[in-house]
Design an enzyme around this catalytic site. Structure first.
Site, PDB file in Angstrom:
ATOM      1  N   ASP A  67       4.908  -0.001  32.885  1.00 13.88           N
ATOM      2  CA  ASP A  67       5.192   0.318  31.487  1.00 13.88           C
ATOM      3  C   ASP A  67       4.439  -0.592  30.530  1.00 13.88           C
ATOM      4  OD1 ASP A  67       6.638  -1.971  32.094  1.00 13.88           O
ATOM      5  OD2 ASP A  67       8.577  -1.011  31.993  1.00 13.88           O
ATOM      6  N   ASN A 136      21.099  -3.241  32.301  1.00 15.27           N
ATOM      7  CA  ASN A 136      21.789  -1.951  32.146  1.00 15.27           C
ATOM      8  C   ASN A 136      21.351  -0.947  33.224  1.00 15.27           C
ATOM      9  OD1 ASN A 136      19.217  -1.238  31.392  1.00 15.27           O
ATOM     10  ND2 ASN A 136      19.732  -0.547  29.337  1.00 15.27           N
ATOM     11  N   HIS A 138      18.194  -0.110  34.006  1.00 19.06           N
ATOM     12  CA  HIS A 138      16.942   0.623  33.808  1.00 19.06           C
ATOM     13  C   HIS A 138      15.891   0.189  34.826  1.00 19.06           C
ATOM     14  CE1 HIS A 138      15.314  -2.446  30.591  1.00 19.06           C
ATOM     15  NE2 HIS A 138      14.709  -2.669  31.735  1.00 19.06           N
ATOM     16  N   GLU A 143      15.699   4.254  30.546  1.00 17.99           N
ATOM     17  CA  GLU A 143      16.979   3.718  30.096  1.00 17.99           C
ATOM     18  C   GLU A 143      18.126   4.673  30.473  1.00 17.99           C
ATOM     19  OE1 GLU A 143      17.085   0.776  29.017  1.00 17.99           O
ATOM     20  OE2 GLU A 143      15.953   0.412  27.175  1.00 17.99           O
TER      21      GLU A 143
HETATM   22  C1  GLP Z   1      11.677  -5.063  31.139  1.00 20.51           C
HETATM   23  C2  GLP Z   1      10.789  -4.167  32.006  1.00 20.51           C
HETATM   24  C3  GLP Z   1      11.422  -3.860  33.344  1.00 20.51           C
HETATM   25  C4  GLP Z   1      11.991  -5.115  33.953  1.00 20.51           C
HETATM   26  C5  GLP Z   1      13.059  -5.655  33.035  1.00 20.51           C
HETATM   27  C6  GLP Z   1      13.829  -6.833  33.600  1.00 20.51           C
HETATM   28  O1  GLP Z   1      12.606  -4.360  30.392  1.00 20.51           O
HETATM   29  N1  GLP Z   1      10.462  -2.944  31.374  1.00 20.51           N
HETATM   30  O2  GLP Z   1      10.462  -3.259  34.177  1.00 20.51           O
HETATM   31  O3  GLP Z   1      12.511  -4.851  35.213  1.00 20.51           O
HETATM   32  O4  GLP Z   1      12.401  -6.031  31.840  1.00 20.51           O
HETATM   33  O5  GLP Z   1      13.257  -8.032  33.198  1.00 20.51           O
HETATM   34  P1  GLP Z   1      13.658  -9.436  33.766  1.00 20.51           P
HETATM   35  O6  GLP Z   1      13.066  -9.540  35.108  1.00 20.51           O
HETATM   36  O7  GLP Z   1      13.036 -10.415  32.809  1.00 20.51           O
HETATM   37  O8  GLP Z   1      15.141  -9.498  33.775  1.00 20.51           O
END
Ligand code: GLP
Length: 240
Positions: A67, A136, A138, A143
């Site tokens: 993404d 959450n 995702h 989402e």
């Molecule tokens: C972002 C990305 C996700 C990732 C998430 C969790 O929202 N789009 O792909 O998994 O963050 O991030 P973290 O590893 O910092 O908790």
């Protein structure tokens, strides 16, 4: 779906890294799907170390990231392109021309996703897709919602995700409210998936993965329908 509980974040990162060592040993021109966030940082350090030590080679590897914020200039220090260059691509012997991140500058939101999915297909599909999870549930930026989208698309971020990601920006208002993300179908087409989950604030996602339900309220639960998924989590995430 296998859930493997690791004693520490470092152990989890190394266990994920081992999957890459195995794959690249067998298939040096593999197509890898990468993710951003704090969780993969240990894995990316592990991969850079293994590359430096001559254990793995990225010369013939192609990568597709999950993404990118939208709109987002790739040169911005909070873009996922910038993150990937800094935390992985600049530290391994990969040809950056073979690294792809969704286009956060695309003018045409209708076609940007289909073009990305077509580029993945043209490379033969993703061999190993890395995922983190949002608190959450995702994956990518898919989402929780009443329906999920199959292909890569532009989406709105939930307030919870904007809050969670505000830590990387000066103020919450600076966090983009949209992103281009691989869709659920794009992710599910990967031949193998490794999902890394760290920290007590992700415990609810582990719980949702342990029952037999698949729900759009927790997009990560779709992974239960994929034939080759490894969930690697640390004790904090597992125990809550
Ligand atoms: C972002 C990305 C996700 C990732 C998430 C969790 O929202 N789009 O792909 O998994 O963050 O991030 P973290 O590893 O910092 O908790």
């Amino acid at each position: 779906m296998k859930i493997i509980v690791c004693n520490s974040y470092e152990e989890m990162s190394a266990a994920a890294g081992k999957l890459y060592v195995d794959l690249l040993t067998e298939k040096p021109d593999a197509v890898l799907g990468f993710a951003t966030g704090s969780t993969p940082l240990g894995l990316y350090q592990f991969l850079a170390e293994q590359n430096k030590a001559g254990v793995i080679d990225f010369k013939d590897v192609t990568t597709f990231n999950l993404d990118e914020y939208y709109p987002m200039d790739p040169a911005h220090d909070q873009s996922y392109r910038y993150f990937m260059n800094k935390n992985l691509f600049d530290n391994i012997n990969i040809d950056k021309a073979n690294t792809f991140v969704p286009d956060g500058t695309a003018k045409d939101v209708e076609t940007v996703g289909a073009a990305y999915d077509a580029a993945i297909d043209a490379k033969g599909g993703i061999d190993l897709q890395l995922l983190g999870v949002g608190r959450n549930g995702h994956i990518g930026f898919n989402e929780p919602d009443t329906a999920l989208v199959a292909g890569t698309h532009v989406t709105d971020l939930t307030d919870d995700t904007i809050d969670a990601n505000a830590r990387f920006f000066e103020k919450k208002e600076d966090v983009p409210t949209k992103a281009v993300t691989m869709g659920m179908g794009t992710i599910m087409k990967a031949r193998q998936i490794v999902c890394i989950i760290s920290g007590a604030n992700k415990h609810a996602v582990i719980e949702a993965l342990q029952n037999d339900l698949v729900t759009t309220d927790c997009p990560a639960t779709f992974l239960k329908m994929h034939p080759n998924v490894t969930i690697l989590c640390d004790k904090e995430a597992y125990e809550g």
